[in-house]
Scaffold this active site. Structure first.
Site, mmCIF file in Angstrom:
data_model
loop_
_atom_site.group_PDB
_atom_site.id
_atom_site.type_symbol
_atom_site.label_atom_id
_atom_site.label_comp_id
_atom_site.label_asym_id
_atom_site.label_seq_id
_atom_site.Cartn_x
_atom_site.Cartn_y
_atom_site.Cartn_z
ATOM 1 N N CYS A 26 -7.598 -5.624 -6.423
ATOM 2 C CA CYS A 26 -7.819 -5.445 -4.990
ATOM 3 C C CYS A 26 -8.045 -3.961 -4.728
ATOM 4 O O CYS A 26 -7.897 -3.119 -5.616
ATOM 5 C CB CYS A 26 -6.612 -5.949 -4.207
ATOM 6 S SG CYS A 26 -5.093 -5.023 -4.576
ATOM 7 N N HIS A 89 3.193 0.178 -4.860
ATOM 8 C CA HIS A 89 4.152 -0.688 -4.166
ATOM 9 C C HIS A 89 4.885 0.011 -3.041
ATOM 10 O O HIS A 89 5.516 -0.641 -2.208
ATOM 11 C CB HIS A 89 5.189 -1.219 -5.174
ATOM 12 C CG HIS A 89 4.570 -1.780 -6.409
ATOM 13 N ND1 HIS A 89 4.456 -1.056 -7.575
ATOM 14 C CD2 HIS A 89 4.017 -2.990 -6.659
ATOM 15 C CE1 HIS A 89 3.850 -1.799 -8.501
ATOM 16 N NE2 HIS A 89 3.584 -2.968 -7.977
ATOM 17 N N CYS A 111 -0.244 1.543 -1.460
ATOM 18 C CA CYS A 111 -1.344 0.814 -0.842
ATOM 19 C C CYS A 111 -1.289 0.999 0.675
ATOM 20 O O CYS A 111 -0.217 0.840 1.282
ATOM 21 C CB CYS A 111 -1.248 -0.669 -1.189
ATOM 22 S SG CYS A 111 -2.456 -1.691 -0.299
ATOM 23 N N GLU A 141 8.199 -3.333 -3.742
ATOM 24 C CA GLU A 141 7.675 -3.204 -2.378
ATOM 25 C C GLU A 141 8.784 -3.408 -1.344
ATOM 26 O O GLU A 141 8.867 -2.689 -0.345
ATOM 27 C CB GLU A 141 6.539 -4.203 -2.140
ATOM 28 C CG GLU A 141 5.907 -4.036 -0.770
ATOM 29 C CD GLU A 141 4.841 -5.079 -0.481
ATOM 30 O OE1 GLU A 141 4.704 -5.457 0.698
ATOM 31 O OE2 GLU A 141 4.150 -5.514 -1.435
ATOM 32 N N THR A 180 3.722 -7.923 1.230
ATOM 33 C CA THR A 180 2.283 -8.203 1.330
ATOM 34 C C THR A 180 1.785 -9.231 0.325
ATOM 35 O O THR A 180 0.641 -9.683 0.438
ATOM 36 C CB THR A 180 1.467 -6.906 1.134
ATOM 37 O OG1 THR A 180 1.686 -6.403 -0.193
ATOM 38 C CG2 THR A 180 1.839 -5.857 2.166
ATOM 39 N N SER A 238 4.516 -9.609 -11.658
ATOM 40 C CA SER A 238 3.551 -9.442 -10.567
ATOM 41 C C SER A 238 3.757 -10.558 -9.550
ATOM 42 O O SER A 238 3.486 -11.727 -9.834
ATOM 43 C CB SER A 238 2.122 -9.484 -11.116
ATOM 44 O OG SER A 238 1.188 -9.681 -10.074
ATOM 45 N N SER A 239 4.217 -10.204 -8.366
ATOM 46 C CA SER A 239 4.498 -11.212 -7.337
ATOM 47 C C SER A 239 3.245 -11.995 -6.976
ATOM 48 O O SER A 239 3.259 -13.223 -6.908
ATOM 49 C CB SER A 239 5.069 -10.536 -6.088
ATOM 50 O OG SER A 239 5.229 -11.466 -5.035
#
Length: 328
Positions: A26, A89, A111, A141, A180, A238-239
């Site tokens: 992303c 994060h 981000c 995060e 997020t 990785s969520s």
């Protein structure tokens, strides 16, 4: 026959691969990785990075080879003029405060969509609202978001049961924000419960689950019912990658697995399939997607069809200290 052994070319069974789009990197991940590479280009090695810049071992190892030094906390960084980069994060406020007190050259690669959540929380706090944070305890995060405000400002909501059970002191003066990278469906359920229980609940102006998480989950939902199995290329920590696997299962694909590299594939899971979905988490590079497809092509007569659910054109500029004229 050894299920790990590749069959002769003539004996390869056919396999149709549906490749989800969008998938993989992303804009926030691209910005974070580019930040490390640009820092190395402008200032040379070493460049220190607090926490994994993104949750992907391949990416981290590649950056290590180029001169990045990864640390968990700033006390592992020596007194230095080298750049110290904060991961995508986000970090608690105590981290940049410590960097400032030590006069470190800190560069924040958080981000922008995570920064948006931080700012929302700060606004709610200034207005005297208690904040319900929907997210996973211990995720970097979530740790970073909670660390924006004093102790007690947040209550963490991880499940629908939490949403039903939470008993805030002032139920008429609440707001919520979210991590997020959550499951769209799970989060919608929790928000619905909170809205019903607390009708005056203040909400984000725009939902906090980021565009990339949303788009990748919707792309998986489009292909999952059409395939016998589905591979999510991504890291176990990785969520957003884990949520893709869950989304595939919910959408009707019973055999959905998370795989970091081709060597990790359990071929017994794929012994009798005729169709396969492939996607990648937001921190997984496309080279690993290609590696996975190549591994299947060694065992199957593969055809690949890309299924596009939406187009993405989001771009985030580098942190100011890393823009081309920064070192001049």
């Amino acid at each position: 026959m050894d299920p790990a052994a590749a069959p002769d070319a003539a004996a390869k069974p056919p396999l149709k691969i549906l490749l989800a789009a969008p998938r993989g990197f992303c804009a926030g991940v691209v910005r974070a990785i580019d930040a490390v590479e640009q820092a190395l280009k402008l200032y040379g090695a070493p460049v220190y990075v607090r926490h994994e810049i993104v949750h992907n071992k391949y990416v981290v190892e590649d950056l290590k080879r180029k001169g990045a030094v990864f640390v968990e906390e700033l006390d592992e960084v020596p007194d230095t003029s080298a750049p110290v980069i904060f991961s995508a994060h986000g970090v608690p406020k105590s981290v940049p405060d410590e960097a400032t007190s030590r006069k470190l050259f800190a560069i924040d690669a958080t981000c922008p969509l995570v920064t948006k959540v931080h700012r929302e929380a700060q606004v709610h706090f200034r207005k005297g609202r208690h904040i319900l944070l929907i997210g996973h305890e211990g995720h970097p995060e979530v740790v970073g978001t909670i660390g924006q405000l004093p102790d007690g400002a947040f209550t963490l909501i991880e499940t629908a049961e939490d949403a039903r059970a939470v008993m805030p002191r002032d139920p008429d003066n609440l707001a919520y924000v979210t991590q997020t990278t959550l499951s769209l469906d799970d989060t919608a359920q929790m928000i619905a419960i909170l809205r019903e229980r607390f009708p005056t609940l203040s909400e984000p102006h725009k939902e906090d689950i980021c565009y990339a998480t949303t788009n990748r989950q919707e792309a998986v939902k489009a292909i999952a019912p059409k395939v016998d199995a589905l591979v999510v290329v991504g890291a176990p920590n990785s969520s957003n990658s884990q949520r893709l696997r869950e989304a595939a299962e919910r959408a009707g694909c019973a055999r959905a697995v998370l795989v970091q590299r081709a060597v990790d594939i359990d071929w017994t899971v794929f012994s009798s399939i005729a169709s396969l979905g492939v996607t990648a988490g937001a921190s997984a590079p496309e080279v690993l997607v290609e590696e996975i497809i190549d591994a299947f092509a060694e065992r199957f007569a593969v055809t690949v069809e890309t299924v596009t659910s939406t187009e993405e054109d989001v771009f985030f500029p580098l942190p100011r200290a890393l823009r081309p004229d920064a070192a001049e």
